[in-house]
Design a protein around this motif. Structure first.
Motif, PDB file in Angstrom:
ATOM      1  N   LEU A  17      -4.023  -3.373  -5.090  1.00 38.65           N
ATOM      2  CA  LEU A  17      -3.540  -3.764  -3.768  1.00 38.65           C
ATOM      3  C   LEU A  17      -3.160  -2.526  -2.964  1.00 38.65           C
ATOM      4  CD1 LEU A  17      -2.938  -6.381  -2.200  1.00 38.65           C
ATOM      5  CD2 LEU A  17      -0.629  -6.298  -3.125  1.00 38.65           C
ATOM      6  N   GLU A  18      -3.575  -2.510  -1.691  1.00 38.20           N
ATOM      7  CA  GLU A  18      -3.242  -1.419  -0.785  1.00 38.20           C
ATOM      8  C   GLU A  18      -2.789  -2.018   0.534  1.00 38.20           C
ATOM      9  OE1 GLU A  18      -6.153   1.223   1.563  1.00 38.20           O
ATOM     10  OE2 GLU A  18      -5.638   2.440  -0.197  1.00 38.20           O
ATOM     11  N   CYS A  19      -1.752  -1.466   1.112  1.00 39.41           N
ATOM     12  CA  CYS A  19      -1.230  -1.965   2.381  1.00 39.41           C
ATOM     13  C   CYS A  19      -2.237  -1.681   3.505  1.00 39.41           C
ATOM     14  CB  CYS A  19       0.112  -1.297   2.701  1.00 39.41           C
ATOM     15  SG  CYS A  19       0.815  -1.831   4.264  1.00 39.41           S
ATOM     16  N   PRO A  20      -2.620  -2.700   4.283  1.00 44.58           N
ATOM     17  CA  PRO A  20      -3.569  -2.479   5.380  1.00 44.58           C
ATOM     18  C   PRO A  20      -2.938  -1.744   6.571  1.00 44.58           C
ATOM     19  CG  PRO A  20      -2.832  -4.747   5.405  1.00 44.58           C
ATOM     20  CD  PRO A  20      -2.246  -4.108   4.166  1.00 44.58           C
ATOM     21  N   VAL A  21      -1.618  -1.652   6.599  1.00 44.34           N
ATOM     22  CA  VAL A  21      -0.930  -1.014   7.713  1.00 44.34           C
ATOM     23  C   VAL A  21      -0.742   0.481   7.471  1.00 44.34           C
ATOM     24  CG1 VAL A  21       1.211  -0.976   9.070  1.00 44.34           C
ATOM     25  CG2 VAL A  21       0.242  -3.159   8.326  1.00 44.34           C
ATOM     26  N   CYS A  22      -0.147   0.838   6.305  1.00 44.66           N
ATOM     27  CA  CYS A  22       0.202   2.248   6.064  1.00 44.66           C
ATOM     28  C   CYS A  22      -0.546   2.872   4.882  1.00 44.66           C
ATOM     29  CB  CYS A  22       1.701   2.386   5.866  1.00 44.66           C
ATOM     30  SG  CYS A  22       2.299   1.669   4.317  1.00 44.66           S
ATOM     31  N   LYS A  23      -1.387   2.089   4.201  1.00 41.88           N
ATOM     32  CA  LYS A  23      -2.191   2.557   3.052  1.00 41.88           C
ATOM     33  C   LYS A  23      -1.370   2.868   1.803  1.00 41.88           C
ATOM     34  CE  LYS A  23      -5.799   2.225   5.607  1.00 41.88           C
ATOM     35  NZ  LYS A  23      -6.271   0.871   5.776  1.00 41.88           N
ATOM     36  N   ASN A  24      -0.109   2.473   1.763  1.00 40.62           N
ATOM     37  CA  ASN A  24       0.735   2.646   0.579  1.00 40.62           C
ATOM     38  C   ASN A  24       0.190   1.781  -0.560  1.00 40.62           C
ATOM     39  OD1 ASN A  24       3.152   3.410  -0.910  1.00 40.62           O
ATOM     40  ND2 ASN A  24       3.867   1.340  -0.509  1.00 40.62           N
ATOM     41  N   ASP A  25       0.472   2.156  -1.801  1.00 39.71           N
ATOM     42  CA  ASP A  25      -0.020   1.359  -2.934  1.00 39.71           C
ATOM     43  C   ASP A  25       1.090   0.904  -3.879  1.00 39.71           C
ATOM     44  OD1 ASP A  25       0.594   3.744  -4.178  1.00 39.71           O
ATOM     45  OD2 ASP A  25      -1.311   3.899  -5.247  1.00 39.71           O
ATOM     46  N   THR A  26       2.349   0.914  -3.410  1.00 40.95           N
ATOM     47  CA  THR A  26       3.432   0.378  -4.234  1.00 40.95           C
ATOM     48  C   THR A  26       4.109  -0.776  -3.503  1.00 40.95           C
ATOM     49  OG1 THR A  26       4.985   2.063  -3.422  1.00 40.95           O
ATOM     50  CG2 THR A  26       3.859   2.510  -5.516  1.00 40.95           C
ATOM     51  N   PHE A  27       4.351  -1.843  -4.258  1.00 40.47           N
ATOM     52  CA  PHE A  27       4.883  -3.086  -3.700  1.00 40.47           C
ATOM     53  C   PHE A  27       5.941  -3.659  -4.628  1.00 40.47           C
ATOM     54  CE2 PHE A  27       0.583  -2.483  -2.336  1.00 40.47           C
ATOM     55  CZ  PHE A  27       0.570  -2.875  -1.013  1.00 40.47           C
ATOM     56  N   TRP A  28       6.887  -4.374  -4.066  1.00 38.14           N
ATOM     57  CA  TRP A  28       7.818  -5.150  -4.877  1.00 38.14           C
ATOM     58  C   TRP A  28       7.481  -6.621  -4.682  1.00 38.14           C
ATOM     59  CZ3 TRP A  28      11.409  -8.038  -2.013  1.00 38.14           C
ATOM     60  CH2 TRP A  28      11.662  -7.611  -0.725  1.00 38.14           C
ATOM     61  N   MET A  29       7.809  -7.440  -5.674  1.00 37.31           N
ATOM     62  CA  MET A  29       7.390  -8.838  -5.688  1.00 37.31           C
ATOM     63  C   MET A  29       8.569  -9.775  -5.446  1.00 37.31           C
ATOM     64  SD  MET A  29       6.918 -11.937  -7.494  1.00 37.31           S
ATOM     65  CE  MET A  29       7.288 -11.648  -9.182  1.00 37.31           C
ATOM     66  N   ARG A  30       8.296 -10.869  -4.724  1.00 39.17           N
ATOM     67  CA  ARG A  30       9.262 -11.956  -4.553  1.00 39.17           C
ATOM     68  C   ARG A  30       8.482 -13.260  -4.529  1.00 39.17           C
ATOM     69  NH1 ARG A  30      10.751 -11.708   1.918  1.00 39.17           N
ATOM     70  NH2 ARG A  30       8.767 -12.602   2.563  1.00 39.17           N
TER      71      ARG A  30
END
Length: 68
Positions: A17-30
């Protein structure tokens, strides 16, 4: 104050998964309930389906996934 969950790389169906806005590749889940008007009317919100959200740790963009 509640701690933010751990941010880490996530994958969906084998794709990172990659953020379409900032291209970051770390996420937290909820998890979030998918409320509907009918269930809310009868005060049965707790019985709605649940979605899994991955929130970008950099900009906060939210990806929503539900199980088919």
């Amino acid at each position: 104050m509640k701690e933010k969950p751990e941010a880490k790389q996530r994958s969906i169906n084998g794709n990172t998964l990659e953020c379409p806005v900032c291209k970051n590749d770390t996420f937290w889940m909820r998890k979030t309930l998918m409320n509907t008007k009918g269930m809310t009317f009868f005060k049965l919100d707790w019985a709605n389906k649940e979605a899994q959200n991955y929130v970008c740790d950099s900009c906060g963009y939210v990806h929503w996934f539900i199980q088919p």
